[in-house]
Design a protein around this motif. Structure first.
Motif, PDB file in Angstrom:
ATOM      1  N   ALA A   1       0.835  -1.203   0.000  1.00 33.07           N
ATOM      2  CA  ALA A   1       0.000   0.000   0.000  1.00 33.07           C
ATOM      3  C   ALA A   1       0.866   1.247   0.000  1.00 33.07           C
ATOM      4  O   ALA A   1       1.976   1.266   0.543  1.00 33.07           O
ATOM      5  CB  ALA A   1      -0.936   0.000   1.211  1.00 33.07           C
ATOM      6  N   TRP A   2       0.336   2.301  -0.620  1.00 25.76           N
ATOM      7  CA  TRP A   2       0.981   3.607  -0.662  1.00 25.76           C
ATOM      8  C   TRP A   2      -0.085   4.637  -0.296  1.00 25.76           C
ATOM      9  O   TRP A   2      -1.147   4.689  -0.921  1.00 25.76           O
ATOM     10  CB  TRP A   2       1.550   3.884  -2.054  1.00 25.76           C
ATOM     11  N   ILE A   3       0.198   5.460   0.714  1.00 21.14           N
ATOM     12  CA  ILE A   3      -0.816   6.339   1.288  1.00 21.14           C
ATOM     13  C   ILE A   3      -0.409   7.793   1.128  1.00 21.14           C
ATOM     14  O   ILE A   3       0.723   8.177   1.428  1.00 21.14           O
ATOM     15  CB  ILE A   3      -1.043   6.023   2.776  1.00 21.14           C
ATOM     16  N   GLY A   4      -1.350   8.618   0.666  1.00 20.95           N
ATOM     17  CA  GLY A   4      -1.130  10.048   0.570  1.00 20.95           C
ATOM     18  C   GLY A   4      -0.187  10.427  -0.550  1.00 20.95           C
ATOM     19  O   GLY A   4       0.353   9.578  -1.269  1.00 20.95           O
ATOM     20  N   ASP A  19       4.129   9.485  -4.511  1.00 20.15           N
ATOM     21  CA  ASP A  19       5.429   9.826  -5.085  1.00 20.15           C
ATOM     22  C   ASP A  19       6.400   8.653  -4.932  1.00 20.15           C
ATOM     23  O   ASP A  19       7.178   8.338  -5.850  1.00 20.15           O
ATOM     24  CB  ASP A  19       6.006  11.062  -4.403  1.00 20.15           C
ATOM     25  N   ALA A  20       6.363   8.001  -3.756  1.00 21.81           N
ATOM     26  CA  ALA A  20       7.229   6.845  -3.532  1.00 21.81           C
ATOM     27  C   ALA A  20       6.872   5.706  -4.492  1.00 21.81           C
ATOM     28  O   ALA A  20       7.762   5.007  -5.001  1.00 21.81           O
ATOM     29  CB  ALA A  20       7.107   6.370  -2.082  1.00 21.81           C
ATOM     30  N   LEU A  21       5.571   5.529  -4.745  1.00 21.06           N
ATOM     31  CA  LEU A  21       5.141   4.490  -5.683  1.00 21.06           C
ATOM     32  C   LEU A  21       5.732   4.734  -7.065  1.00 21.06           C
ATOM     33  O   LEU A  21       6.231   3.808  -7.714  1.00 21.06           O
ATOM     34  CB  LEU A  21       3.608   4.465  -5.755  1.00 21.06           C
ATOM     35  N   ARG A  22       5.688   5.971  -7.519  1.00 17.77           N
ATOM     36  CA  ARG A  22       6.240   6.274  -8.840  1.00 17.77           C
ATOM     37  C   ARG A  22       7.735   6.002  -8.892  1.00 17.77           C
ATOM     38  O   ARG A  22       8.257   5.483  -9.876  1.00 17.77           O
ATOM     39  CB  ARG A  22       5.944   7.743  -9.193  1.00 17.77           C
ATOM     40  N   ASP A  23       8.441   6.369  -7.815  1.00 19.35           N
ATOM     41  CA  ASP A  23       9.879   6.088  -7.768  1.00 19.35           C
ATOM     42  C   ASP A  23      10.139   4.585  -7.816  1.00 19.35           C
ATOM     43  O   ASP A  23      11.042   4.120  -8.528  1.00 19.35           O
ATOM     44  CB  ASP A  23      10.488   6.684  -6.495  1.00 19.35           C
ATOM     45  N   GLU A  24       9.355   3.821  -7.053  1.00 23.27           N
ATOM     46  CA  GLU A  24       9.534   2.372  -7.019  1.00 23.27           C
ATOM     47  C   GLU A  24       9.206   1.752  -8.374  1.00 23.27           C
ATOM     48  O   GLU A  24       9.868   0.807  -8.817  1.00 23.27           O
ATOM     49  CB  GLU A  24       8.651   1.764  -5.925  1.00 23.27           C
TER      50      GLU A  24
END
Length: 235
Positions: free
Chosen positions: A209-212, A217-222
């Motif tokens: 899960a990615w929140i907020g 932004d972290a999801l896109r980096d990952e």
């Protein structure tokens, strides 16, 4: 403000400067410029604005785009949902935050106070402006002659934001790329979806899960790192 003049033929009963309905005698005696129902409605609408803005801001974040599966080679950025001018107008410069700021600055000037100190991002400013306007609404309705126009502006802003949020809910979820969570063989790779009505993106397969906004932004980096790893393995 007297309500029993000697010449009744020339007398005009004081009215609310917002809804234009006649004021009650008690409201006239209090020297009010806006009636209590208009004050109550304005307070209710103000209370809703931070939540509405947060939802529209998430929509605007989705419009900023995410890397497509071919981004590692093409370098292109593909927006997951089409830009909407109504959302961008409300969340960007000159939008909701600026309109609330203008009301607050006018009230501060009338009170002889300094101009609002917060000038951060719209997401940071909206709750602060709402807090100030809510706290000083009783003063404005009783002492600020232009309060009727401000109440009308708050009503219009609330209506525009509500309409934009309602419209945004219709399309449902949108695709935002593949899940980059580690798996036995590379990455999970399941298609992820997001909704502007929720702060969380969750993988239906592995549960990552990615929140907020920070999480997105972290999801896109990952996702980008996963694409680079996959490209390296393929090479």
């Amino acid at each position: 403000m007297p309500h029993t003049p000697e010449n009744l033929d020339d007398y005009q009963w004081p009215a609310c400067t917002s809804c234009t309905k006649p004021l009650w005698i008690s409201e006239i005696e209090d020297g009010r410029y806006a009636c209590r129902p208009c004050e109550d409605k304005a307070r209710t609408r103000l209370a809703a604005l931070p939540g509405l803005f947060a939802e529209l801001n998430r929509t605007a974040t989705l419009m900023h785009g995410s890397r497509s599966p071919s981004a590692a080679t093409s370098g292109s950025r593909v927006p997951p949902i089409p830009p909407r001018l109504d959302v961008l107008a409300l969340t960007g410069p000159g939008g909701a935050a600026a309109r609330l700021r203008d009301i607050e600055d006018a009230w501060r000037a009338a009170l002889g106070w300094t101009i609002a100190p917060w000038r951060g991002s719209p997401a940071q400013a909206v709750p602060e402006h709402v807090r100030f306007l809510t706290n000083n609404l009783p003063w404005a309705t009783g002492s600020y002659e232009e309060v009727g126009q401000d109440i009308d502006d708050i009503r219009r802003l609330h209506g525009e934001m509500t309409a934009a949020v309602t419209t945004e809910r219709r399309p449902g979820r949108v695709k935002v790329g593949l899940c980059p969570a580690p798996a036995e063989e590379g990455t999970c790779g399941v298609q992820l979806t997001a909704s502007s009505g929720k702060e969380q993106i969750r993988c239906p397969a592995c549960g990552a899960a990615w929140i907020g906004k920070d999480g997105w932004d972290a999801l896109r980096d990952e996702q980008q790192k996963a694409l680079q790893r996959d490209a390296g393995v393929a090479a």
